[in-house]
Design a protein around this motif. Structure first.
Motif, PDB file in Angstrom:
ATOM      1  N   ASN A  55       1.720  -8.995   7.101  1.00  0.00           N
ATOM      2  CA  ASN A  55       0.304  -8.716   6.866  1.00  0.00           C
ATOM      3  C   ASN A  55      -0.412  -8.984   8.181  1.00  0.00           C
ATOM      4  O   ASN A  55      -0.665 -10.138   8.542  1.00  0.00           O
ATOM      5  CB  ASN A  55      -0.233  -9.606   5.744  1.00  0.00           C
ATOM      6  CG  ASN A  55      -1.669  -9.263   5.381  1.00  0.00           C
ATOM      7  OD1 ASN A  55      -2.327  -8.476   6.058  1.00  0.00           O
ATOM      8  ND2 ASN A  55      -2.162  -9.859   4.304  1.00  0.00           N
ATOM      9  N   GLY A  63       0.818  -1.202   0.000  1.00  0.00           N
ATOM     10  CA  GLY A  63       0.000   0.000   0.000  1.00  0.00           C
ATOM     11  C   GLY A  63       0.856   1.258   0.000  1.00  0.00           C
ATOM     12  O   GLY A  63       2.021   1.245  -0.407  1.00  0.00           O
ATOM     13  N   ARG A  64       0.279   2.345   0.472  1.00  0.00           N
ATOM     14  CA  ARG A  64       1.008   3.617   0.530  1.00  0.00           C
ATOM     15  C   ARG A  64       1.905   3.608   1.763  1.00  0.00           C
ATOM     16  O   ARG A  64       1.437   3.483   2.888  1.00  0.00           O
ATOM     17  CB  ARG A  64       0.032   4.799   0.597  1.00  0.00           C
ATOM     18  CG  ARG A  64       0.732   6.159   0.594  1.00  0.00           C
ATOM     19  CD  ARG A  64      -0.273   7.286   0.663  1.00  0.00           C
ATOM     20  NE  ARG A  64      -1.048   7.255   1.900  1.00  0.00           N
ATOM     21  CZ  ARG A  64      -0.600   7.740   3.073  1.00  0.00           C
ATOM     22  NH1 ARG A  64       0.625   8.258   3.167  1.00  0.00           N
ATOM     23  NH2 ARG A  64      -1.377   7.680   4.150  1.00  0.00           N
ATOM     24  N   VAL A  65       3.196   3.741   1.532  1.00  0.00           N
ATOM     25  CA  VAL A  65       4.153   3.731   2.639  1.00  0.00           C
ATOM     26  C   VAL A  65       4.076   5.061   3.381  1.00  0.00           C
ATOM     27  O   VAL A  65       4.242   6.130   2.793  1.00  0.00           O
ATOM     28  CB  VAL A  65       5.588   3.494   2.138  1.00  0.00           C
ATOM     29  CG1 VAL A  65       6.588   3.601   3.291  1.00  0.00           C
ATOM     30  CG2 VAL A  65       5.692   2.125   1.462  1.00  0.00           C
ATOM     31  N   HIS A  66       3.815   4.996   4.678  1.00  0.00           N
ATOM     32  CA  HIS A  66       3.706   6.222   5.461  1.00  0.00           C
ATOM     33  C   HIS A  66       4.773   6.329   6.548  1.00  0.00           C
ATOM     34  O   HIS A  66       4.955   7.405   7.135  1.00  0.00           O
ATOM     35  CB  HIS A  66       2.319   6.346   6.103  1.00  0.00           C
ATOM     36  CG  HIS A  66       1.923   5.150   6.929  1.00  0.00           C
ATOM     37  ND1 HIS A  66       2.323   4.971   8.225  1.00  0.00           N
ATOM     38  CD2 HIS A  66       1.165   4.068   6.607  1.00  0.00           C
ATOM     39  CE1 HIS A  66       1.831   3.834   8.686  1.00  0.00           C
ATOM     40  NE2 HIS A  66       1.120   3.267   7.726  1.00  0.00           N
ATOM     41  N   THR A 102       5.441  10.815   4.003  1.00  0.00           N
ATOM     42  CA  THR A 102       6.068   9.698   4.706  1.00  0.00           C
ATOM     43  C   THR A 102       7.086  10.219   5.718  1.00  0.00           C
ATOM     44  O   THR A 102       7.840  11.151   5.432  1.00  0.00           O
ATOM     45  CB  THR A 102       6.769   8.768   3.698  1.00  0.00           C
ATOM     46  OG1 THR A 102       5.806   8.273   2.767  1.00  0.00           O
ATOM     47  CG2 THR A 102       7.439   7.599   4.393  1.00  0.00           C
ATOM     48  N   TYR A 153       6.563   0.531   6.384  1.00  0.00           N
ATOM     49  CA  TYR A 153       5.204   0.269   6.826  1.00  0.00           C
ATOM     50  C   TYR A 153       4.220   1.010   5.934  1.00  0.00           C
ATOM     51  O   TYR A 153       4.320   2.224   5.738  1.00  0.00           O
ATOM     52  CB  TYR A 153       5.031   0.716   8.277  1.00  0.00           C
ATOM     53  CG  TYR A 153       5.921  -0.035   9.227  1.00  0.00           C
ATOM     54  CD1 TYR A 153       5.667  -1.375   9.514  1.00  0.00           C
ATOM     55  CD2 TYR A 153       7.018   0.578   9.819  1.00  0.00           C
ATOM     56  CE1 TYR A 153       6.496  -2.085  10.385  1.00  0.00           C
ATOM     57  CE2 TYR A 153       7.839  -0.119  10.687  1.00  0.00           C
ATOM     58  CZ  TYR A 153       7.578  -1.449  10.962  1.00  0.00           C
ATOM     59  OH  TYR A 153       8.399  -2.147  11.818  1.00  0.00           O
ATOM     60  N   GLY A 154       3.276   0.254   5.370  1.00  0.00           N
ATOM     61  CA  GLY A 154       2.289   0.821   4.469  1.00  0.00           C
ATOM     62  C   GLY A 154       0.875   0.562   4.939  1.00  0.00           C
ATOM     63  O   GLY A 154       0.636  -0.113   5.954  1.00  0.00           O
ATOM     64  N   THR A 155      -0.073   1.071   4.195  1.00  0.00           N
ATOM     65  CA  THR A 155      -1.478   0.930   4.553  1.00  0.00           C
ATOM     66  C   THR A 155      -1.990  -0.494   4.390  1.00  0.00           C
ATOM     67  O   THR A 155      -3.025  -0.859   4.956  1.00  0.00           O
ATOM     68  CB  THR A 155      -2.337   1.879   3.696  1.00  0.00           C
ATOM     69  OG1 THR A 155      -2.043   1.628   2.310  1.00  0.00           O
ATOM     70  CG2 THR A 155      -2.031   3.332   4.029  1.00  0.00           C
ATOM     71  N   GLU A 156      -1.252  -1.329   3.622  1.00  0.00           N
ATOM     72  CA  GLU A 156      -1.702  -2.700   3.364  1.00  0.00           C
ATOM     73  C   GLU A 156      -0.723  -3.751   3.849  1.00  0.00           C
ATOM     74  O   GLU A 156      -0.916  -4.940   3.590  1.00  0.00           O
ATOM     75  CB  GLU A 156      -1.928  -2.894   1.850  1.00  0.00           C
ATOM     76  CG  GLU A 156      -2.883  -1.899   1.217  1.00  0.00           C
ATOM     77  CD  GLU A 156      -4.287  -1.988   1.788  1.00  0.00           C
ATOM     78  OE1 GLU A 156      -4.692  -3.104   2.188  1.00  0.00           O
ATOM     79  OE2 GLU A 156      -4.982  -0.952   1.849  1.00  0.00           O
TER      80      GLU A 156
END
Length: 346
Positions: A289, A156-159, A242, A265-268
């Motif tokens: 996950n 997902g989007r890495v934040h 990020t 670490y991402g949203t998924e």
């Protein structure tokens, strides 16, 4: 700039480049061995003032010419130069080689500051010659597995990114502890790899803000200190939003030889590189996950010389300037911001 081009082989491709090795201490010999074992290049010249180091390097390449200085090496017929000398020499030596039309592979850091690093890159661009830097952790099998997953949106989007490099011992050469020679302490020695890994994995987004705290023997360092840091904490806020957190040290009471990790670490999901049982050389890559984890890569993995081999492979095909060298300047500029040598906000 006028470049002495020499024969045609030095201006186009070299089927098996003849390399000169400037500095053959432990790291220089390790990179030489990796290059020779790969079969992609040959060692034509060894340039090293220490007779003991010369003798050890000659065991790897008995037919190589033995010299003492860069000036001797520049007069030899080589297709590229591998530099593994103290940090204070890197920029000047690389610029001299490039000015003679000779491609360069250099140990990190490329310079003690972004000013020095940019000068080397400008010299490579002007000479139209290949420039490589030993950012070797890119070439671990763990990061080879993690980067495409992140790039393709697999987590997902890495934040958030967490970066750690603690070396329980610290360097054994006195020059590392002199900021005039080294350019800094654990940040420029260890943190350079971490900053590069984060930006390279995320495809070099802009860095909006940098905050940092540098210490020596547990005490915060003042601006422009005359000693180097042995512990550092930095936070990079990227233009994407990020947040990258970096911690590195020498001689930390960590209960093991080394702690090395890069966690994305991402949203998924999440993905991490981490060292095994305190090792400096053995890494695993895992995909997360929720509470589940999948192993992506594990030892054994002989990755230490791959950056040098990748440079020599490119050199064998084409010795011209590669614009990706400008990534080295971006990393050097972030280090300057961590050290407070540049404005904290871009």
């Amino acid at each position: 700039m006028t470049i002495p081009l020499g024969d045609q082989a030095r201006t186009t491709a070299c089927k098996r480049p003849r390399l000169g090795f400037l500095g053959v201490g432990w790291i220089g010999r390790h990179r030489m061995k990796a290059l020779l074992d790969s079969g992609i290049a040959e060692a034509a010249v060894i340039a090293e003032p220490s007779p003991e180091c010369q003798d050890e390097a000659a065991k790897l390449a008995p037919a190589a010419q033995r010299m003492e200085t860069l000036e001797d090496l520049l007069a030899a017929e080589v297709d590229g130069i591998v530099i593994a000398t103290p940090s204070a020499n890197h920029a000047e030596q690389a610029i001299a080689a490039l000015g003679h039309g000779i491609p360069v592979f250099c140990q990190k850091p490329l310079g003690r500051s972004s000013e020095e690093a940019n000068a080397v890159i400008a010299a490579a661009r002007a000479a139209d010659r290949l420039l490589g830097l030993d950012l070797s952790y890119r070439h671990t099998e763990a990061m080879r597995r993690i980067r495409p997953i992140v790039a393709e949106g697999g987590i997902g989007r890495v934040h958030a990114v967490d970066l750690v490099f603690h070396n329980a011992y610290g360097p054994d050469k006195p020059w590392f502890y002199d900021p005039a020679i080294s350019g800094g302490g654990c940040v420029i020695d260890l943190g350079v790899h971490l900053v590069d890994l984060a930006l390279w994995t995320l495809d070099f987004p802009g860095v909006a803000r940098v905050e940092s705290h540098l210490f020596n023997a547990g005490k915060p360092l003042p601006p422009d200190p005359d000693i180097v840091e042995d512990f550092a904490v930095a936070t990079l806020t990227l233009e994407t939003g990020t947040v990258v957190r970096l911690t590195c040290s020498w001689r930390l009471h960590a209960g093991r030889d080394a702690m090395i990790s890069a966690a994305f670490y991402g949203t998924e999901g999440g993905a991490t590189l981490s060292n095994v049982d305190g090792s400096f050389y053995d890494f695993v890559a895992e995909l997360f996950n929720g509470t589940a984890r999948t192993r992506l890569a594990a030892p054994p993995d002989d990755w230490g010389g791959r950056a040098a081999v990748a440079w020599a492979t490119r050199l064998a095909m084409n010795n011209r300037y590669d614009p990706q060298a400008e990534q080295f300047a971006t990393v050097a500029e972030i280090l300057d911001r961590i050290y407070g040598r540049r404005p904290q906000e871009s």
